[in-house]
Write a protein that holds these residues in place. Sequence first.
Motif, PDB file in Angstrom:
ATOM      1  N   PHE A 178     -53.624 113.673  88.779  1.00 21.91           N
ATOM      2  CA  PHE A 178     -52.122 113.105  88.731  1.00 21.91           C
ATOM      3  C   PHE A 178     -52.115 112.060  88.077  1.00 21.91           C
ATOM      4  N   THR A 179     -53.029 110.938  88.141  1.00 16.12           N
ATOM      5  CA  THR A 179     -53.185 109.592  87.932  1.00 16.12           C
ATOM      6  C   THR A 179     -53.618 109.532  86.976  1.00 16.12           C
ATOM      7  N   PHE A 180     -54.397 110.092  86.445  1.00 12.56           N
ATOM      8  CA  PHE A 180     -55.754 109.944  85.893  1.00 12.56           C
ATOM      9  C   PHE A 180     -54.786 111.530  83.905  1.00 12.56           C
ATOM     10  N   GLU A 181     -54.333 112.099  84.670  1.00 13.66           N
ATOM     11  CA  GLU A 181     -53.230 112.476  83.350  1.00 13.66           C
ATOM     12  C   GLU A 181     -52.244 111.833  83.115  1.00 13.66           C
ATOM     13  N   TRP A 182     -51.769 110.904  84.249  1.00 16.22           N
ATOM     14  CA  TRP A 182     -50.500 110.198  83.226  1.00 16.22           C
ATOM     15  C   TRP A 182     -50.707 109.327  82.076  1.00 16.22           C
ATOM     16  N   THR A 183     -51.733 107.958  82.814  1.00 17.57           N
ATOM     17  CA  THR A 183     -52.728 107.509  82.302  1.00 17.57           C
ATOM     18  C   THR A 183     -52.211 107.689  80.812  1.00 17.57           C
ATOM     19  N   ILE A 184     -53.031 108.372  80.468  1.00 17.83           N
ATOM     20  CA  ILE A 184     -53.697 108.996  79.268  1.00 17.83           C
ATOM     21  C   ILE A 184     -52.105 109.757  78.311  1.00 17.83           C
ATOM     22  N   LEU A 185     -51.485 110.171  79.323  1.00 17.81           N
ATOM     23  CA  LEU A 185     -50.146 110.383  78.092  1.00 17.81           C
ATOM     24  C   LEU A 185     -49.370 109.411  78.275  1.00 17.81           C
ATOM     25  N   TRP A 186     -48.548 108.726  79.237  1.00 15.40           N
ATOM     26  CA  TRP A 186     -48.366 107.467  78.597  1.00 15.40           C
ATOM     27  C   TRP A 186     -48.981 106.411  77.527  1.00 15.40           C
ATOM     28  N   THR A 187     -49.869 106.932  77.735  1.00 16.31           N
ATOM     29  CA  THR A 187     -51.316 105.750  76.704  1.00 16.31           C
ATOM     30  C   THR A 187     -50.773 106.691  75.171  1.00 16.31           C
ATOM     31  N   ALA A 188     -50.833 107.512  75.246  1.00 19.99           N
ATOM     32  CA  ALA A 188     -50.722 108.532  74.248  1.00 19.99           C
ATOM     33  C   ALA A 188     -49.153 108.652  73.512  1.00 19.99           C
ATOM     34  N   PHE A 189     -48.111 108.772  73.912  1.00 21.22           N
ATOM     35  CA  PHE A 189     -47.225 108.262  73.825  1.00 21.22           C
ATOM     36  C   PHE A 189     -46.029 107.170  73.273  1.00 21.22           C
ATOM     37  N   GLY A 190     -47.028 106.054  73.812  1.00 23.80           N
ATOM     38  CA  GLY A 190     -46.643 104.746  73.771  1.00 23.80           C
ATOM     39  C   GLY A 190     -46.995 104.496  72.434  1.00 23.80           C
ATOM     40  N   MET A 191     -48.561 104.864  72.123  1.00 25.83           N
ATOM     41  CA  MET A 191     -48.334 104.531  71.068  1.00 25.83           C
ATOM     42  C   MET A 191     -48.798 105.142  70.144  1.00 25.83           C
ATOM     43  N   VAL A 192     -47.426 106.047  70.149  1.00 26.29           N
ATOM     44  CA  VAL A 192     -46.856 106.481  69.067  1.00 26.29           C
ATOM     45  C   VAL A 192     -45.866 105.540  69.482  1.00 26.29           C
ATOM     46  N   PHE A 193     -44.857 105.654  69.705  1.00 32.32           N
ATOM     47  CA  PHE A 193     -43.645 105.064  69.256  1.00 32.32           C
ATOM     48  C   PHE A 193     -44.136 103.232  68.238  1.00 32.32           C
ATOM     49  N   THR A 194     -44.870 102.878  69.709  1.00 25.59           N
ATOM     50  CA  THR A 194     -45.529 101.481  69.548  1.00 25.59           C
ATOM     51  C   THR A 194     -45.787 101.488  67.546  1.00 25.59           C
ATOM     52  N   PHE A 195     -47.201 102.616  66.955  1.00 25.28           N
ATOM     53  CA  PHE A 195     -46.374 103.207  65.604  1.00 25.28           C
ATOM     54  C   PHE A 195     -45.696 102.771  64.313  1.00 25.28           C
ATOM     55  N   PHE A 196     -44.625 103.948  65.814  1.00 23.40           N
ATOM     56  CA  PHE A 196     -43.886 104.077  64.554  1.00 23.40           C
ATOM     57  C   PHE A 196     -42.880 102.922  64.408  1.00 23.40           C
ATOM     58  N   TYR A 197     -42.745 102.121  65.836  1.00 20.26           N
ATOM     59  CA  TYR A 197     -42.241 101.061  65.690  1.00 20.26           C
ATOM     60  C   TYR A 197     -42.586  99.923  64.375  1.00 20.26           C
ATOM     61  N   ALA A 198     -43.620  99.367  64.442  1.00 22.08           N
ATOM     62  CA  ALA A 198     -44.525  98.870  63.448  1.00 22.08           C
ATOM     63  C   ALA A 198     -44.768  99.083  62.473  1.00 22.08           C
ATOM     64  N   THR A 199     -45.419 100.466  62.144  1.00 20.97           N
ATOM     65  CA  THR A 199     -44.918 100.505  60.857  1.00 20.97           C
ATOM     66  C   THR A 199     -43.345 101.219  60.530  1.00 20.97           C
ATOM     67  N   HIS A 200     -42.713 100.835  60.942  1.00 17.82           N
ATOM     68  CA  HIS A 200     -40.957 101.732  60.152  1.00 17.82           C
ATOM     69  C   HIS A 200     -41.165 102.605  59.796  1.00 17.82           C
ATOM     70  N   LEU A 201     -41.971 104.076  60.128  1.00 22.16           N
ATOM     71  CA  LEU A 201     -41.731 104.636  59.606  1.00 22.16           C
ATOM     72  C   LEU A 201     -41.352 106.201  60.698  1.00 22.16           C
TER      73      LEU A 201
END
Length: 178
Positions: free
Chosen positions: A99-122
């Motif tokens: 559970f810990t491994f899967e949620w670590t990957i899931l939160w990293t992926a979603f966090g990076m998508v939101f970070t990408f949208f924020y950084a590029t204004h896309l």
Amino acid sequence: MSSTKMILGLFDDPDEMMHGIEKLQKNSVPIYDVYTPMPIHGIEDKLGIKESRLGYAAFCFGCLGGSVIFSIVYYTLVHDWPMNIGGKPHFAMPNFVPFTFEWTILWTAFGMVFTFFYATHLFPGRTPRVMDLRATDDRFVIAIDAKGNIPHDDITRILQEAGAVEVKHNDRKYVSYE
């Protein structure tokens, strides 16, 4: 004061564009950004772009996701609803790992998508900001903020001497696709 916000130098060849960057830097002209249809090796060093900090953001998102799920699973299986299954202890670490491994990957992926949208204004539904439509097709574009101290004619002359096939003075900051 003129209404020009950006001066764009359009080049056919990446080598000429790199020569244009050198000439502009030699004359102390601040470059806003460079747009190319393909990656060019060494352009980050020439423009003085710092290394990305996205790895730190990914690590923080992963730690946050792992901590959240570990806390939830620990609270649920040890304090709130402890069950004796096969004589195992309530706090058996190997049970918590998947559970810990899967949620670590899931939160990293979603966090990076939101970070990408924020950084590029896309953000979804937003019209993309494009300096020149040919920058994604066949032209190499150097964008210069026109609000500097150097006269626009001097910047135009420097770009033309460096091999620019076209120099545009935009009165709008960005050209839209529409």
